[in-house]
Design a protein around this motif. Structure first.
Motif, PDB file in Angstrom:
ATOM      1  N   GLY A   1       0.823  -1.207   0.000  1.00  0.00           N
ATOM      2  CA  GLY A   1       0.000   0.000   0.000  1.00  0.00           C
ATOM      3  C   GLY A   1       0.860   1.262   0.000  1.00  0.00           C
ATOM      4  N   TRP A   2       1.978   1.232   0.718  1.00  0.00           N
ATOM      5  CA  TRP A   2       2.885   2.400   0.703  1.00  0.00           C
ATOM      6  C   TRP A   2       3.368   2.656  -0.720  1.00  0.00           C
ATOM      7  CZ3 TRP A   2       6.504   0.585   5.286  1.00  0.00           C
ATOM      8  CH2 TRP A   2       5.767   0.637   6.486  1.00  0.00           C
ATOM      9  N   ALA A   3       3.620   1.566  -1.465  1.00  0.00           N
ATOM     10  CA  ALA A   3       4.068   1.736  -2.855  1.00  0.00           C
ATOM     11  C   ALA A   3       2.961   2.381  -3.696  1.00  0.00           C
ATOM     12  CB  ALA A   3       4.491   0.398  -3.442  1.00  0.00           C
ATOM     13  N   ILE A   4       1.713   2.018  -3.416  1.00  0.00           N
ATOM     14  CA  ILE A   4       0.601   2.661  -4.141  1.00  0.00           C
ATOM     15  C   ILE A   4       0.617   4.160  -3.858  1.00  0.00           C
ATOM     16  CG2 ILE A   4      -1.915   2.837  -4.357  1.00  0.00           C
ATOM     17  CD1 ILE A   4      -2.130  -0.120  -3.725  1.00  0.00           C
ATOM     18  N   HIS A   5       0.824   4.489  -2.579  1.00  0.00           N
ATOM     19  CA  HIS A   5       0.870   5.903  -2.220  1.00  0.00           C
ATOM     20  C   HIS A   5       1.975   6.630  -2.998  1.00  0.00           C
ATOM     21  CE1 HIS A   5       0.275   9.431   0.334  1.00  0.00           C
ATOM     22  NE2 HIS A   5       1.598   9.542   0.373  1.00  0.00           N
ATOM     23  N   PHE A   6       3.141   6.015  -3.065  1.00  0.00           N
ATOM     24  CA  PHE A   6       4.248   6.686  -3.754  1.00  0.00           C
ATOM     25  C   PHE A   6       4.086   6.686  -5.275  1.00  0.00           C
ATOM     26  CE2 PHE A   6       6.147   6.866   0.382  1.00  0.00           C
ATOM     27  CZ  PHE A   6       6.860   8.061   0.320  1.00  0.00           C
TER      28      PHE A   6
ATOM     29  N   PHE B   1       2.947  10.854  -9.484  1.00  0.00           N
ATOM     30  CA  PHE B   1       2.047  11.551 -10.408  1.00  0.00           C
ATOM     31  C   PHE B   1       1.700  12.955  -9.923  1.00  0.00           C
ATOM     32  CE2 PHE B   1       0.540   7.252 -11.952  1.00  0.00           C
ATOM     33  CZ  PHE B   1       1.089   7.409 -13.214  1.00  0.00           C
ATOM     34  N   GLY B   2       2.171  13.311  -8.742  1.00  0.00           N
ATOM     35  CA  GLY B   2       1.877  14.632  -8.213  1.00  0.00           C
ATOM     36  C   GLY B   2       0.547  14.731  -7.488  1.00  0.00           C
ATOM     37  N   VAL B   3      -0.159  13.582  -7.303  1.00  0.00           N
ATOM     38  CA  VAL B   3      -1.428  13.617  -6.571  1.00  0.00           C
ATOM     39  C   VAL B   3      -1.168  14.042  -5.121  1.00  0.00           C
ATOM     40  CG1 VAL B   3      -3.419  12.258  -5.826  1.00  0.00           C
ATOM     41  CG2 VAL B   3      -2.347  11.784  -8.040  1.00  0.00           C
ATOM     42  N   PHE B   4      -0.077  13.500  -4.575  1.00  0.00           N
ATOM     43  CA  PHE B   4       0.383  13.977  -3.268  1.00  0.00           C
ATOM     44  C   PHE B   4       1.762  14.591  -3.514  1.00  0.00           C
ATOM     45  CE2 PHE B   4      -2.330  10.345  -2.461  1.00  0.00           C
ATOM     46  CZ  PHE B   4      -3.148  10.797  -1.438  1.00  0.00           C
TER      47      PHE B   4
END
Ligand code: PHE
Length: 447
Positions: free
Chosen positions: A117-122, A127-130
């Motif tokens: 899940g951390w990889a999904i976040h990164f 993509f600049g979403v976060f």
């Protein structure tokens, strides 16, 4: 792959090799190998780990594959079938190994999914979403683990992805995709390696990884290296028995096992070289713990021409690699409940997937739970499961079943079979036993 009644088989030999490689290559290579190498001082740890792969990992990979292939069932069922002639002790060993395997599937997948899940976040970060703020990747990682709800969200997404595939029993598409995506992962790591080679830090990284400093290797590091050899090759909890059980009875597996182990090791070493180059170029400490890959690479991508694209591609491939590993973890639990209790694939995947998801929340909310489960499974459950499987394969399974898989080696088959038998009977169980006992403190040698 299986899809309900009767036992289906891999569509082709390639399908099986890809599935086994998909299981082996995952977070273990890119997330875990670099961070534990950093914590245990590099060089000597890496050397000991490579030795474990060779002396314990490869022989055991073969042991699991033949047990699965000849037994044709989940770990418990396969061992029971192949050792039925060997009396009540063998039966007890089968039950012990079966239970350990299923428990391993539950516990490992629960925290594995949180890290995936951390990889999904990164991926979304790239993509600049976060956006990566002032503090760079370090701060972004800190914010993520400091926000359990967000971690839980990505963990939920990842578990759903895994459950859907296992419920439908259609790994084939994913395995085929692996045949493109795995080389792509190697490709992107090589690209990053070239880039860090130009940018700096590579020489220190090479020294750190390959110059052994034996004083730095303590019993705890040895146990971690041994456990990681199991973890990274998906051994000691029946994953390869389960995948082997979808092979036809007479397939030969020696070369396939070697290919998987080599690919797995190459990917881990490449990831280590890239990550430690970044660490040393930035003058940071190697022992940064479980966040290491997430706090180093996004900063590299940010500094790199075309880095947005490279970063997105990297995290996409990492998620994919984790996905094909997670599927094999859930598959152990699901195949077990189909074979032993006659559950339907669909029901088993959703019910047990939900339980694992619930367990995983504990790791999303508390880093200490994640660490605890990681240590418990990697250091103790997998090595102990490995000893049990080695004993079964070496001593209890019939000679004919044991040696048939070496036929593809032609005239040198019997020689390799004999060497393997000695290793699996004596060397692997003794080596694993010594390392575990030394760590527990029952044995003391060296410093
Ligand atoms: N081998 C996988 C990895 O390195 C993890 C795994 C462990 C998968 C045990 C299945 C069984 O990421």
């Amino acid at each position: 792959m299986a899809n309900g009644t009767g036992r289906a088989h891999w569509g082709s030999r390639l399908g099986f090799v890809l599935a086994a490689a998909g299981s082996a290559v995952g977070l273990g290579n890119i997330w875990k190998f670099p961070y534990i190498t950093g914590e245990y001082g590099g060089g000597a740890f890496v050397l000991f780990y490579l030795l474990c792969i060779l002396v314990v990992g490869l022989p055991l990979m073969y042991a699991e594959l033949i047990i699965g292939r000849r037994g044709g069932k989940d770990p418990l069922g396969a061992l029971r079938a192949l050792t039925a002639h060997a009396g009540p002790g063998a039966k007890a060993l089968s039950v012990f190994t079966g239970i350990l395997s299923v428990a391993g599937g539950f516990l490992i997948l629960s925290f594995y999914s949180v890290v995936a899940g951390w990889a999904i976040h990164f991926l979304l970060v790239s993509f600049g979403v976060f956006p990566l703020g002032e503090g760079g990747a370090g701060a972004a990682f800190g914010a993520l683990v400091g926000d359990p709800k967000l971690s839980s969200l990505w963990h939920t997404v990842f578990m759903l992805l895994s459950i859907v595939v296992v419920a439908r029993g259609v790994h084939d598409g994913i395995e085929r995709a692996c045949s493109i995506l795995m080389p792509a992962l190697v490709g992107i790591l090589v690209l990053l390696l070239v880039y860090v080679g130009m940018r700096g830090g590579l020489a220190e990284a090479v020294t750190f990884l390959f110059r052994p400093n034996f004083h730095a290797l303590k019993p705890e590091g040895m146990l971690e290296a041994l456990g990681h050899a199991f973890f990274t090759l998906s051994l000691g909890m029946g994953a390869m028995i389960t995948y082997g059980s979808y092979l036809s009875r007479d397939s030969t597996v020696v070369r396939d096992g070697v290919a998987v182990a080599v690919l797995d090791t190459v990917i881990a070493l490449l990831a280590g070289l890239v990550i430690f180059s970044v660490v040393f170029a930035a003058g940071k400490e190697p022992g940064q713990g479980p966040g290491l890959v997430f706090v180093t690479l996004p900063d590299l991508f940010a500094s790199m021409p075309g880095g947005t694209f490279v970063g997105a591609a990297f995290f996409f491939l990492l998620i994919f690699a984790a996905w094909s590993s997670a599927i094999s973890l859930l598959e152990v639990v699901v195949t077990f409940s189909i074979d032993e209790f006659g559950l339907t694939r669909h029901k088993a995947a959703w019910v047990f997937g939900a339980v694992i998801w619930g367990l995983g929340l504990a790791s999303a909310f508390r880093g200490s739970v994640l660490d605890f489960l990681d240590n418990l499974t990697t250091r103790y459950m997998l090595p102990i499961g490995g000893i049990a499987i080695a004993i079964a394969a070496g001593w209890l399974v019939k000679k004919e079943d044991r040696e048939a898989g070496f036929r593809d080696l032609g005239a040198s088959g019997p020689l390799f079979a004999a060497i393997w038998t000695v290793i699996i009977r004596f060397v692997s169980p003794v080596a694993v036993g010594l390392v575990v006992l030394q760590k527990i403190g029952v044995l003391k040698f060296g410093g």
